[in-house]
Design a protein around this motif. Structure first.
Motif, PDB file in Angstrom:
ATOM      1  N   ALA A 106       1.039  -1.300  -0.107  1.00 43.94           N
ATOM      2  CA  ALA A 106       0.046   0.031  -0.062  1.00 43.94           C
ATOM      3  C   ALA A 106       0.939   1.207  -0.050  1.00 43.94           C
ATOM      4  N   SER A 107       0.378   2.373  -0.631  1.00 41.85           N
ATOM      5  CA  SER A 107       1.324   3.568  -0.982  1.00 41.85           C
ATOM      6  C   SER A 107       1.193   4.362   0.379  1.00 41.85           C
ATOM      7  N   GLU A 108       0.174   4.249   1.114  1.00 37.71           N
ATOM      8  CA  GLU A 108      -0.187   4.920   2.410  1.00 37.71           C
ATOM      9  C   GLU A 108       0.647   4.369   3.623  1.00 37.71           C
ATOM     10  N   ILE A 109       2.022   4.522   3.791  1.00 34.18           N
ATOM     11  CA  ILE A 109       2.609   4.073   4.958  1.00 34.18           C
ATOM     12  C   ILE A 109       3.576   5.122   5.170  1.00 34.18           C
ATOM     13  N   TYR A 110       4.196   4.627   6.581  1.00 35.56           N
ATOM     14  CA  TYR A 110       5.077   5.749   7.160  1.00 35.56           C
ATOM     15  C   TYR A 110       6.526   5.746   6.236  1.00 35.56           C
ATOM     16  N   GLY A 111       6.602   7.004   6.105  1.00 30.57           N
ATOM     17  CA  GLY A 111       7.807   7.660   5.264  1.00 30.57           C
ATOM     18  C   GLY A 111       9.109   6.706   5.364  1.00 30.57           C
ATOM     19  N   VAL A 378       3.284  17.388  18.068  1.00 29.73           N
ATOM     20  CA  VAL A 378       2.867  17.690  16.736  1.00 29.73           C
ATOM     21  C   VAL A 378       4.147  17.626  16.019  1.00 29.73           C
ATOM     22  N   LEU A 379       4.083  17.242  14.699  1.00 30.50           N
ATOM     23  CA  LEU A 379       5.170  17.383  13.656  1.00 30.50           C
ATOM     24  C   LEU A 379       4.589  17.606  12.229  1.00 30.50           C
ATOM     25  N   HIS A 380       5.549  18.192  11.514  1.00 29.30           N
ATOM     26  CA  HIS A 380       5.126  18.619  10.089  1.00 29.30           C
ATOM     27  C   HIS A 380       6.061  17.484   9.117  1.00 29.30           C
ATOM     28  N   PRO A 381       5.539  16.406   8.812  1.00 31.82           N
ATOM     29  CA  PRO A 381       6.154  15.488   8.144  1.00 31.82           C
ATOM     30  C   PRO A 381       6.861  15.898   6.951  1.00 31.82           C
ATOM     31  N   ALA A 382       6.274  16.650   6.128  1.00 39.12           N
ATOM     32  CA  ALA A 382       6.953  17.311   4.906  1.00 39.12           C
ATOM     33  C   ALA A 382       8.256  17.891   5.221  1.00 39.12           C
ATOM     34  N   SER A 383       8.339  18.287   6.426  1.00 41.63           N
ATOM     35  CA  SER A 383       9.754  18.911   6.742  1.00 41.63           C
ATOM     36  C   SER A 383      10.574  18.044   7.593  1.00 41.63           C
ATOM     37  N   HIS A 384       9.993  16.954   8.204  1.00 37.60           N
ATOM     38  CA  HIS A 384      10.835  16.123   9.164  1.00 37.60           C
ATOM     39  C   HIS A 384      10.782  14.626   8.629  1.00 37.60           C
ATOM     40  N   HIS A 386       9.369  12.710   6.572  1.00 38.86           N
ATOM     41  CA  HIS A 386       8.897  12.549   5.049  1.00 38.86           C
ATOM     42  C   HIS A 386       9.893  13.458   4.275  1.00 38.86           C
ATOM     43  N   ARG A 387      10.762  14.147   4.523  1.00 37.89           N
ATOM     44  CA  ARG A 387      11.540  15.046   3.708  1.00 37.89           C
ATOM     45  C   ARG A 387      12.197  14.383   2.897  1.00 37.89           C
ATOM     46  N   GLN A 393       5.759  11.736  -4.274  1.00 35.69           N
ATOM     47  CA  GLN A 393       5.665  10.530  -3.680  1.00 35.69           C
ATOM     48  C   GLN A 393       4.945  10.985  -2.245  1.00 35.69           C
ATOM     49  N   LEU A 394       5.172  12.231  -1.792  1.00 34.14           N
ATOM     50  CA  LEU A 394       4.322  12.610  -0.682  1.00 34.14           C
ATOM     51  C   LEU A 394       2.918  12.782  -0.930  1.00 34.14           C
ATOM     52  N   LYS A 395       2.528  12.933  -2.031  1.00 36.14           N
ATOM     53  CA  LYS A 395       0.840  12.819  -2.424  1.00 36.14           C
ATOM     54  C   LYS A 395       0.557  11.421  -2.358  1.00 36.14           C
ATOM     55  N   ALA A 396       1.408  10.505  -3.062  1.00 31.80           N
ATOM     56  CA  ALA A 396       0.901   9.170  -2.900  1.00 31.80           C
ATOM     57  C   ALA A 396       0.911   8.580  -1.488  1.00 31.80           C
ATOM     58  N   ALA A 397       1.859   9.083  -0.633  1.00 32.26           N
ATOM     59  CA  ALA A 397       1.723   8.557   0.614  1.00 32.26           C
ATOM     60  C   ALA A 397       0.463   9.259   1.455  1.00 32.26           C
ATOM     61  N   GLY A 398      -0.283  10.147   0.696  1.00 29.67           N
ATOM     62  CA  GLY A 398      -1.350  10.859   1.689  1.00 29.67           C
ATOM     63  C   GLY A 398      -0.675  11.976   2.484  1.00 29.67           C
ATOM     64  N   VAL A 399       0.539  12.488   2.299  1.00 29.96           N
ATOM     65  CA  VAL A 399       0.914  13.693   3.041  1.00 29.96           C
ATOM     66  C   VAL A 399       0.945  14.817   2.010  1.00 29.96           C
ATOM     67  N   ALA A 400       0.284  15.950   2.528  1.00 25.49           N
ATOM     68  CA  ALA A 400       0.130  17.134   1.948  1.00 25.49           C
ATOM     69  C   ALA A 400       1.104  17.905   2.585  1.00 25.49           C
ATOM     70  N   PRO A 401       1.522  19.004   1.555  1.00 27.58           N
ATOM     71  CA  PRO A 401       2.707  20.005   2.354  1.00 27.58           C
ATOM     72  C   PRO A 401       2.298  20.623   3.448  1.00 27.58           C
ATOM     73  N   ASP A 402       1.026  20.940   3.714  1.00 26.82           N
ATOM     74  CA  ASP A 402       0.599  21.740   4.974  1.00 26.82           C
ATOM     75  C   ASP A 402       0.104  20.773   5.869  1.00 26.82           C
ATOM     76  N   LEU A 403       0.454  19.270   5.993  1.00 23.69           N
ATOM     77  CA  LEU A 403      -0.164  18.540   6.841  1.00 23.69           C
ATOM     78  C   LEU A 403       0.746  18.360   8.165  1.00 23.69           C
ATOM     79  N   ILE A 404      -0.119  18.442   9.141  1.00 24.58           N
ATOM     80  CA  ILE A 404       0.301  18.579  10.684  1.00 24.58           C
ATOM     81  C   ILE A 404      -0.008  17.325  11.367  1.00 24.58           C
TER      82      ILE A 404
END
Length: 427
Positions: A106-111, A378-384, A386-387, A393-404
């Motif tokens: 599945a594509s929606e998994i932990y980075g 809290v964490l900002h995955p796109a910056s941390h 899942h960077r 790949q972020l979109k495929a994993a369900g991680v938007a740039p603004d996601l907290i």
């Protein structure tokens, strides 16, 4: 300890069963080695003709006791503790795959898991095809190859909070003669036991809710004992053909339903050695003793936060599978009717910049590279976390740039909401 006992009782009483005059609390066997009276006794252990302990890199009584508790909680036949959740993911696949093999995931998994599979294990010539877990079965079927050896997914995806349709994925995997491996970290066996829905192997990052206090890194692999390796012997020669390193034993013939875990111990732990220290297993056990009490509190608090955020004018969106109207609410009601987890995701209307201002304004809720412990964070995955992923790949994993990613703890809900409210005012 009988698995028929309720999960709360297993949390407290499972694993360590002291005999007359033994310690009531599970001991820490902080020893690398174990003494025997004769060379023959030691030799039988190395030949896998007797059970026992000789070196902690393979097995240790403290670790095995905690593993037995986790196996009972999940309803499995056997379990293995590992040094981290990443190790659990790695070993779960490596125990089945060699160079040239393939896994559907599945594509929606932990980075971190995505990176392990798509980069590191690819270098080992084990290939992964990532699929939309909500796609129709026939579309997922097309991802399989003759060399496919497993299917992998997360009960609740980190951080996307998507709920896996376990029955669907089990059905697809079994149709192709391979096991379904499910990461059950976020749900924990308190809220979901994937084996009851057809999964074959379950893994955990025990660092999260099982430990619950951010004290010890660890992982676990649990085998249901139900997958028929012999029925698909040509796919799994490591389990169904002689192992020259142990005088030609065949794991499925010698160890039956425990073949998968035994192979992981005597091959992977023997050669790679990523086993937790007994002290870490002891700390994990302390966390497990209150797991059934903490998880409902996490879920109740997270639902309250999700409901509050969903009504706030500065919040663009909230994803929490326990929230009515969420995309995965129906799946959550099926697989996790008693609660999902303490993790939710949100985005603010100001995008990434406002997300940073919001997190910086929090006073009690901390910014940490962790999730799923007693304290809110809290964490900002796109910056941390899942960077390392590209935007695609972020979109495929369900991680938007603004996601907290908001991991809601077990503090008083009034204090959590007050901190969120004042931070949104300053965002």
């Amino acid at each position: 300890m009988k698995q028929s006992m309720k999960r709360g009782t297993l949390c407290v009483q499972g694993g360590w069963q002291p005999k007359n005059g033994e310690p009531r609390v599970m001991p820490i066997y902080q020893s690398t080695t174990f003494k025997y009276e004769s060379s023959d006794e030691m030799g039988r252990l190395f030949d896998l003709e007797a059970s026992g302990y000789f070196y902690t890199r393979l097995q240790n009584p403290t670790n095995d006791t905690v593993a037995a508790k986790i196996a009972a909680l999940e309803g499995g036949v056997a379990a293995l503790l590992t040094a981290s959740g990443q190790t659990a993911s790695f070993y779960a696949i490596l125990n089945l795959c060699s160079a040239g093999d393939h896994v559907v995931c599945a594509s929606e998994i932990y980075g971190g898991t995505f990176n392990l599979f798509a980069v590191t294990m690819k270098r080992m010539q084990i290939d992964f095809t990532f699929v939309d877990q909500d796609a129709p079965e026939e579309e997922i079927d097309r991802a399989f190859r003759p060399n496919t050896k497993a299917v992998f997914g997360e009960t609740i995806a980190n951080p996307a909070c998507a709920v896996l349709d376990i029955e669907k994925f089990a059905r697809i995997a079994h149709r192709h003669g391979v096991p379904l491996i499910v990461d059950n970290t976020f749900a924990t066996p308190i809220n979901c036991r994937p084996f009851e829905w057809g999964a074959d192997i379950v893994i955990h990052s025990t660092t999260k809710y099982m430990d619950g206090h951010a004290t010890s890194v660890g992982g676990a692999i649990v085998d249901s004992g139900r997958f028929d390796w012999e029925a698909h012997a040509e796919k799994f020669p490591g389990l169904t053909t002689p192992d020259a390193s142990y005088h030609g034993i065949v794991y499925t013939q010698r160890f039956g339903s425990a073949a998968y875990i035994t192979k992981a111990v005597v091959q992977l732990m023997r050669d790679l050695g990523a086993i937790p220290a007994p002290m870490n297993a002891f700390l994990l056990n302390l966390g497990l003793e209150t797991l059934h009490l903490r998880v409902p509190r996490h879920c109740a608090n997270a639902l309250s936060v999700a409901e509050y955020l969903s009504q706030h004018p500065k919040v663009a969106w909230v994803h929490y599978p326990g929230l009515k109207g969420d995309k995965h609410y129906a799946a959550a009601q099926k697989y996790l009717p008693n609660g999902t987890c303490g993790v939710l995701t949100l985005g603010l209307k100001g995008g990434r910049e406002q997300a940073v201002r919001f997190m910086d304004a929090l006073r009690m809720v901390a910014i940490v590279t962790h999730v799923a412990d007693a304290r809110s964070s809290v964490l900002h995955p796109a910056s941390h976390t899942h960077r390392q992923l590209t935007d695609e790949q972020l979109k495929a994993a369900g991680v938007a740039p603004d996601l907290i990613r908001f991991s809601v703890g077990i503090e008083d809900i009034e204090d959590i909401l007050a901190d969120v409210e004042q931070a949104l005012e300053h965002a």
